[in-house]
Write a protein that holds these residues in place. Structure first.
Motif, PDB file in Angstrom:
ATOM      1  N   LEU A  36       0.851  -1.100   0.118  1.00 52.94           N
ATOM      2  CA  LEU A  36       0.269  -0.111  -0.330  1.00 52.94           C
ATOM      3  C   LEU A  36       0.453   1.334  -0.405  1.00 52.94           C
ATOM      4  CD1 LEU A  36      -2.602  -1.009   2.633  1.00 52.94           C
ATOM      5  CD2 LEU A  36      -2.996  -1.403   0.263  1.00 52.94           C
ATOM      6  N   GLU A  37       0.272   2.388   0.062  1.00 52.17           N
ATOM      7  CA  GLU A  37       1.183   3.692  -0.858  1.00 52.17           C
ATOM      8  C   GLU A  37       1.799   4.344   0.543  1.00 52.17           C
ATOM      9  OE1 GLU A  37       2.477   6.423  -1.989  1.00 52.17           O
ATOM     10  OE2 GLU A  37       1.740   5.286  -3.577  1.00 52.17           O
ATOM     11  N   ARG A  38       1.004   3.954   1.934  1.00 54.73           N
ATOM     12  CA  ARG A  38       1.544   4.030   3.210  1.00 54.73           C
ATOM     13  C   ARG A  38       2.982   3.598   3.199  1.00 54.73           C
ATOM     14  NH1 ARG A  38      -1.296   6.102   8.463  1.00 54.73           N
ATOM     15  NH2 ARG A  38      -1.628   7.916   6.947  1.00 54.73           N
ATOM     16  N   GLN A  39       2.681   1.640   3.564  1.00 52.52           N
ATOM     17  CA  GLN A  39       3.829   1.010   3.482  1.00 52.52           C
ATOM     18  C   GLN A  39       5.154   2.146   2.545  1.00 52.52           C
ATOM     19  OE1 GLN A  39       1.674  -2.581   2.771  1.00 52.52           O
ATOM     20  NE2 GLN A  39       2.617  -3.267   4.512  1.00 52.52           N
ATOM     21  N   PHE A  40       4.887   1.953   1.188  1.00 49.76           N
ATOM     22  CA  PHE A  40       5.852   2.318   0.248  1.00 49.76           C
ATOM     23  C   PHE A  40       6.206   3.765   0.549  1.00 49.76           C
ATOM     24  CE2 PHE A  40       7.632   3.990  -3.756  1.00 49.76           C
ATOM     25  CZ  PHE A  40       7.885   2.746  -4.526  1.00 49.76           C
ATOM     26  N   ARG A  41       6.159   4.480   1.202  1.00 42.90           N
ATOM     27  CA  ARG A  41       6.089   5.789   1.476  1.00 42.90           C
ATOM     28  C   ARG A  41       7.656   5.344   2.631  1.00 42.90           C
ATOM     29  NH1 ARG A  41       3.774  10.824   0.655  1.00 42.90           N
ATOM     30  NH2 ARG A  41       1.754  10.807  -0.810  1.00 42.90           N
ATOM     31  N   LYS A  42       6.892   4.569   3.792  1.00 41.10           N
ATOM     32  CA  LYS A  42       8.143   4.028   4.356  1.00 41.10           C
ATOM     33  C   LYS A  42       9.510   2.778   4.170  1.00 41.10           C
ATOM     34  CE  LYS A  42       4.751   3.387   8.752  1.00 41.10           C
ATOM     35  NZ  LYS A  42       4.102   3.082  10.025  1.00 41.10           N
ATOM     36  N   TYR A  43       8.899   2.615   2.897  1.00 44.78           N
ATOM     37  CA  TYR A  43      10.220   1.509   2.524  1.00 44.78           C
ATOM     38  C   TYR A  43      11.020   2.267   2.287  1.00 44.78           C
ATOM     39  CZ  TYR A  43       8.302  -2.613   3.722  1.00 44.78           C
ATOM     40  OH  TYR A  43       7.583  -3.794   4.252  1.00 44.78           O
ATOM     41  N   PHE A  44      10.512   3.743   1.134  1.00 45.20           N
ATOM     42  CA  PHE A  44      11.630   4.175   0.255  1.00 45.20           C
ATOM     43  C   PHE A  44      11.900   5.411   1.704  1.00 45.20           C
ATOM     44  CE2 PHE A  44      11.929   8.523  -1.465  1.00 45.20           C
ATOM     45  CZ  PHE A  44      13.175   8.326  -3.058  1.00 45.20           C
ATOM     46  N   ALA A  45      11.167   5.894   2.550  1.00 46.81           N
ATOM     47  CA  ALA A  45      12.274   6.427   3.224  1.00 46.81           C
ATOM     48  C   ALA A  45      13.349   6.010   4.010  1.00 46.81           C
ATOM     49  CB  ALA A  45      11.354   6.607   5.379  1.00 46.81           C
ATOM     50  N   GLY A  46      13.193   4.714   4.869  1.00 47.64           N
ATOM     51  CA  GLY A  46      14.665   3.711   5.089  1.00 47.64           C
ATOM     52  C   GLY A  46      15.588   3.834   3.829  1.00 47.64           C
ATOM     53  N   ALA A  47      15.247   3.546   2.754  1.00 46.74           N
ATOM     54  CA  ALA A  47      15.788   3.461   1.248  1.00 46.74           C
ATOM     55  C   ALA A  47      17.175   4.562   1.606  1.00 46.74           C
ATOM     56  CB  ALA A  47      15.371   2.938  -0.388  1.00 46.74           C
ATOM     57  N   ASP A  48      16.409   5.774   1.744  1.00 41.26           N
ATOM     58  CA  ASP A  48      16.457   7.099   1.187  1.00 41.26           C
ATOM     59  C   ASP A  48      17.593   6.985   2.279  1.00 41.26           C
ATOM     60  OD1 ASP A  48      17.521   9.226  -0.263  1.00 41.26           O
ATOM     61  OD2 ASP A  48      15.855  10.343   1.315  1.00 41.26           O
ATOM     62  N   ARG A  49      17.635   6.703   3.675  1.00 38.09           N
ATOM     63  CA  ARG A  49      18.441   6.727   4.694  1.00 38.09           C
ATOM     64  C   ARG A  49      19.639   6.410   4.576  1.00 38.09           C
ATOM     65  NH1 ARG A  49      13.896   6.697   8.043  1.00 38.09           N
ATOM     66  NH2 ARG A  49      13.936   4.686   8.304  1.00 38.09           N
ATOM     67  N   THR A  50      19.434   5.025   3.952  1.00 38.45           N
ATOM     68  CA  THR A  50      20.790   3.905   4.434  1.00 38.45           C
ATOM     69  C   THR A  50      21.259   4.439   2.810  1.00 38.45           C
ATOM     70  OG1 THR A  50      19.840   2.083   2.617  1.00 38.45           O
ATOM     71  CG2 THR A  50      19.633   1.722   4.799  1.00 38.45           C
ATOM     72  N   LYS A  51      22.984   4.121   2.809  1.00 38.35           N
ATOM     73  CA  LYS A  51      23.160   4.670   2.125  1.00 38.35           C
ATOM     74  C   LYS A  51      23.915   3.821   0.990  1.00 38.35           C
ATOM     75  CE  LYS A  51      27.500   5.746   5.387  1.00 38.35           C
ATOM     76  NZ  LYS A  51      29.100   5.425   6.180  1.00 38.35           N
ATOM     77  N   GLY A  52      24.188   4.208  -0.061  1.00 38.64           N
ATOM     78  CA  GLY A  52      23.992   3.516  -1.600  1.00 38.64           C
ATOM     79  C   GLY A  52      23.053   4.424  -2.146  1.00 38.64           C
ATOM     80  N   VAL A  53      22.792   3.526  -3.595  1.00 42.69           N
ATOM     81  CA  VAL A  53      21.206   4.635  -4.466  1.00 42.69           C
ATOM     82  C   VAL A  53      20.625   3.990  -4.163  1.00 42.69           C
ATOM     83  CG1 VAL A  53      20.674   4.002  -6.849  1.00 42.69           C
ATOM     84  CG2 VAL A  53      23.093   3.985  -6.861  1.00 42.69           C
ATOM     85  N   THR A  54      19.990   4.994  -3.990  1.00 40.69           N
ATOM     86  CA  THR A  54      17.713   4.954  -3.331  1.00 40.69           C
ATOM     87  C   THR A  54      17.475   3.454  -3.854  1.00 40.69           C
ATOM     88  OG1 THR A  54      18.422   7.158  -2.271  1.00 40.69           O
ATOM     89  CG2 THR A  54      16.102   5.940  -2.243  1.00 40.69           C
ATOM     90  N   GLY A  55      17.063   3.836  -5.240  1.00 42.97           N
ATOM     91  CA  GLY A  55      16.127   2.296  -5.803  1.00 42.97           C
ATOM     92  C   GLY A  55      16.872   1.608  -6.033  1.00 42.97           C
ATOM     93  N   GLU A  56      18.076   1.436  -5.494  1.00 39.54           N
ATOM     94  CA  GLU A  56      18.294   0.280  -5.241  1.00 39.54           C
ATOM     95  C   GLU A  56      18.338  -0.586  -4.058  1.00 39.54           C
ATOM     96  OE1 GLU A  56      22.865  -0.716  -6.347  1.00 39.54           O
ATOM     97  OE2 GLU A  56      22.098   0.152  -8.491  1.00 39.54           O
ATOM     98  N   ASN A  57      18.470  -0.007  -2.869  1.00 43.77           N
ATOM     99  CA  ASN A  57      18.047   0.084  -1.713  1.00 43.77           C
ATOM    100  C   ASN A  57      16.584  -0.700  -1.723  1.00 43.77           C
ATOM    101  OD1 ASN A  57      20.973   0.664  -0.947  1.00 43.77           O
ATOM    102  ND2 ASN A  57      20.567   2.927  -0.443  1.00 43.77           N
TER     103      ASN A  57
END
Length: 176
Positions: A36-57
């Motif tokens: 769902l959208e809210r879950q996806f936003r949380k995953y994106f925020a987590g991927a953005d926080r980790t080092k590396g390319v955000t899309g791959e994370n």
């Protein structure tokens, strides 16, 4: 007819804006993984926080969800079926029952089908048909014991079912 009604229907073509293209690609990923959208936003925020390319994370996080791992190992024919198996408590992670489909597995985790659940016809059929789908290299499956092990983190080149293009950053995200 394959075109819109009216006088200008056959000659009119829909041209998406940059925003429309990105939105379409994002919705495609959400639909494939059943998030769902809210879950996806949380995953994106987590991927953005980790080092590396955000899309791959982001795709790494989505691939490591328990329902997706159950599907990738071949215990389920679809991700939705993998989600149901997890929700109904048929899966064990490191010997403990996990009934949360969004549980993120880590490297070294062992995902097993419960002893009682190994007799379920759908699980047996899915494991038998797992060779046709192909096996992910980041997972290792032992069909005899209905056990899968997470060897490494998923890599972008492996996940080729969908492709997301972000033209503004020249990032191509693949997943599936």
């Amino acid at each position: 007819r394959t075109y819109a009604p009216g006088q200008h229907g056959p000659t009119q073509r829909v041209k998406f804006s940059e925003y429309g293209l990105r939105l379409r690609e994002k919705q495609k990923v959400r639909k494939v993984y059943g998030v769902l959208e809210r879950q996806f936003r949380k995953y994106f925020a987590g991927a953005d926080r980790t080092k590396g390319v955000t899309g791959e994370n982001l795709l790494s996080l989505l691939e490591r969800r328990l329902d997706n791992v159950v599907y990738r190992l071949g215990f389920a024919a679809t991700r939705a079926e993998g989600r149901q198996l997890a929700l109904h408590g048929h899966m064990l992670v490191n010997g403990k029952r996990v009934n949360v489909p969004s549980y993120i597995v880590k490297v070294g985790d062992r995902v097993t089908v419960r002893e009682k659940s190994r007799e379920i016809t759908r699980i047996k059929e899915s494991v038998a048909g797992a060779e046709r789908r192909g096996q992910s290299t980041w997972l290792e499956l032992d069909k005899g014991t209905f056990t899968g092990t997470v060897k490494t983190l998923p890599v972008r080149e492996e996940n080729n079912a969908i492709e997301i293009k972000d033209r503004s950053k020249d990032i191509i995200i693949t997943g599936g």
